[in-house]
Design a protein around this motif. Structure first.
Motif, mmCIF file in Angstrom:
data_model
loop_
_atom_site.group_PDB
_atom_site.id
_atom_site.type_symbol
_atom_site.label_atom_id
_atom_site.label_comp_id
_atom_site.label_asym_id
_atom_site.label_seq_id
_atom_site.Cartn_x
_atom_site.Cartn_y
_atom_site.Cartn_z
ATOM 1 N N GLU A 142 -20.796 -21.225 -18.934
ATOM 2 C CA GLU A 142 -21.135 -20.963 -17.541
ATOM 3 C C GLU A 142 -21.076 -19.463 -17.291
ATOM 4 O OE1 GLU A 142 -18.818 -23.341 -14.855
ATOM 5 O OE2 GLU A 142 -19.471 -25.198 -15.786
ATOM 6 N N GLY A 143 -22.066 -18.944 -16.593
ATOM 7 C CA GLY A 143 -22.137 -17.520 -16.297
ATOM 8 C C GLY A 143 -22.969 -16.719 -17.273
ATOM 9 N N ASP A 144 -23.363 -17.323 -18.405
ATOM 10 C CA ASP A 144 -24.209 -16.608 -19.367
ATOM 11 C C ASP A 144 -25.565 -16.300 -18.749
ATOM 12 O OD1 ASP A 144 -22.324 -16.630 -21.385
ATOM 13 O OD2 ASP A 144 -23.261 -18.262 -22.523
ATOM 14 N N LEU A 145 -26.048 -15.095 -19.008
ATOM 15 C CA LEU A 145 -27.402 -14.722 -18.600
ATOM 16 C C LEU A 145 -28.357 -15.182 -19.684
ATOM 17 C CD1 LEU A 145 -26.693 -11.141 -17.267
ATOM 18 C CD2 LEU A 145 -26.967 -13.237 -15.948
ATOM 19 N N VAL A 146 -29.430 -15.845 -19.275
ATOM 20 C CA VAL A 146 -30.356 -16.444 -20.230
ATOM 21 C C VAL A 146 -31.806 -16.160 -19.847
ATOM 22 C CG1 VAL A 146 -28.801 -18.317 -20.904
ATOM 23 C CG2 VAL A 146 -30.328 -18.652 -18.964
ATOM 24 N N VAL A 147 -32.676 -16.345 -20.825
ATOM 25 C CA VAL A 147 -34.123 -16.353 -20.582
ATOM 26 C C VAL A 147 -34.655 -17.657 -21.126
ATOM 27 C CG1 VAL A 147 -34.400 -13.849 -20.648
ATOM 28 C CG2 VAL A 147 -34.667 -15.159 -22.747
ATOM 29 N N HIS A 148 -35.775 -18.107 -20.582
ATOM 30 C CA HIS A 148 -36.431 -19.299 -21.111
ATOM 31 C C HIS A 148 -37.060 -18.895 -22.441
ATOM 32 C CE1 HIS A 148 -38.966 -22.765 -21.552
ATOM 33 N NE2 HIS A 148 -38.453 -23.316 -20.448
ATOM 34 N N ALA A 149 -36.686 -19.569 -23.508
ATOM 35 C CA ALA A 149 -37.121 -19.185 -24.853
ATOM 36 C C ALA A 149 -38.628 -19.299 -25.048
ATOM 37 C CB ALA A 149 -36.391 -20.025 -25.892
ATOM 38 N N ARG A 150 -39.296 -20.078 -24.201
ATOM 39 C CA ARG A 150 -40.735 -20.304 -24.383
ATOM 40 C C ARG A 150 -41.563 -19.929 -23.160
ATOM 41 N NH1 ARG A 150 -39.840 -26.259 -26.998
ATOM 42 N NH2 ARG A 150 -38.496 -25.531 -28.661
ATOM 43 N N GLY A 151 -40.923 -19.458 -22.097
ATOM 44 C CA GLY A 151 -41.664 -19.332 -20.852
ATOM 45 C C GLY A 151 -41.886 -17.920 -20.335
ATOM 46 N N TRP A 152 -43.049 -17.714 -19.784
ATOM 47 C CA TRP A 152 -43.426 -16.487 -19.099
ATOM 48 C C TRP A 152 -44.128 -16.870 -17.806
ATOM 49 C CZ3 TRP A 152 -43.029 -11.363 -20.935
ATOM 50 C CH2 TRP A 152 -42.486 -11.240 -22.204
ATOM 51 N N ILE A 153 -43.934 -16.069 -16.786
ATOM 52 C CA ILE A 153 -44.661 -16.264 -15.528
ATOM 53 C C ILE A 153 -45.362 -14.953 -15.209
ATOM 54 C CG2 ILE A 153 -44.462 -16.646 -13.049
ATOM 55 C CD1 ILE A 153 -42.047 -18.335 -13.524
ATOM 56 N N TYR A 154 -46.640 -15.032 -14.905
ATOM 57 C CA TYR A 154 -47.376 -13.837 -14.518
ATOM 58 C C TYR A 154 -47.131 -13.577 -13.037
ATOM 59 C CZ TYR A 154 -51.123 -10.588 -13.637
ATOM 60 O OH TYR A 154 -51.825 -9.481 -13.273
ATOM 61 N N PRO A 155 -46.832 -12.407 -12.572
ATOM 62 C CA PRO A 155 -46.725 -11.155 -13.314
ATOM 63 C C PRO A 155 -45.289 -10.783 -13.691
ATOM 64 C CG PRO A 155 -46.815 -10.639 -10.990
ATOM 65 C CD PRO A 155 -46.855 -12.163 -11.125
ATOM 66 N N GLN A 156 -44.306 -11.644 -13.401
ATOM 67 C CA GLN A 156 -42.906 -11.291 -13.608
ATOM 68 C C GLN A 156 -42.502 -11.167 -15.075
ATOM 69 O OE1 GLN A 156 -43.898 -13.869 -11.646
ATOM 70 N NE2 GLN A 156 -42.794 -13.870 -9.732
ATOM 71 N N GLY A 157 -43.165 -11.858 -15.962
ATOM 72 C CA GLY A 157 -42.794 -11.828 -17.370
ATOM 73 C C GLY A 157 -41.805 -12.931 -17.693
ATOM 74 N N ARG A 158 -40.788 -12.605 -18.470
ATOM 75 C CA ARG A 158 -39.801 -13.604 -18.892
ATOM 76 C C ARG A 158 -39.116 -14.251 -17.701
ATOM 77 N NH1 ARG A 158 -38.800 -15.208 -23.782
ATOM 78 N NH2 ARG A 158 -39.028 -13.779 -25.484
ATOM 79 N N ILE A 159 -38.822 -15.540 -17.858
ATOM 80 C CA ILE A 159 -38.101 -16.285 -16.825
ATOM 81 C C ILE A 159 -36.613 -16.073 -17.073
ATOM 82 C CG2 ILE A 159 -37.751 -18.539 -15.773
ATOM 83 C CD1 ILE A 159 -40.462 -19.357 -17.054
ATOM 84 N N ARG A 160 -35.916 -15.412 -16.131
ATOM 85 C CA ARG A 160 -34.512 -15.047 -16.294
ATOM 86 C C ARG A 160 -33.627 -15.848 -15.362
ATOM 87 N NH1 ARG A 160 -37.618 -10.543 -17.023
ATOM 88 N NH2 ARG A 160 -37.037 -9.171 -18.736
ATOM 89 N N GLY A 161 -32.402 -16.173 -15.853
ATOM 90 C CA GLY A 161 -31.495 -16.945 -15.026
ATOM 91 C C GLY A 161 -30.056 -16.867 -15.498
#
Length: 76
Positions: A3-22
Motif C-alpha cells: 500500500e502506498g507504492d507508486l505504480v504505472v500501468h504496465a501496458r497502458g497509455w492515454i493520449y495525451p497524458q502518456g503513462r497511466i500513473r497511480g
C-alpha cells in the motif's frame, strides 16, 4: 506491491497524458476470476480500479527502464 507504492500501468497509455500513473490503496485482493489483484487510485484518470498485479509496474522500475532505453538510444 505494498500500500502506498507508486505504480504505472504496465501496458497502458492515454493520449495525451502518456503513462497511466497511480498509487496502490489496497493489497491482497482477488479479481472476479480469483487472480491476485490490488486496488489502485489512478492520478491520470482520477478513478479507482481493482487490477491484476501482473498489469502493474513500480514507478521506479518504469523510470529506470526508460532511462536505460534513452541511454541505449543515445549510444551510452
Amino acid at each position: 506491491m505494498e500500500e502506498g507504492d507508486l505504480v504505472v500501468h504496465a501496458r497502458g497509455w492515454i493520449y495525451p497524458q502518456g503513462r497511466i500513473r497511480g498509487v496502490v490503496t489496497e493489497i491482497n485482493l482477488k479479481d472476479e476470476t480469483g487472480v491476485n489483484a490490488c486496488k489502485v487510485f489512478w492520478y491520470t484518470t482520477q478513478s479507482y480500479q481493482v487490477i491484476r498485479t501482473e498489469n502493474l509496474m513500480l514507478m521506479q522500475e518504469s523510470l529506470d527502464k526508460e532511462l536505460k532505453q534513452l541511454g541505449e538510444k543515445n549510444g551510452e
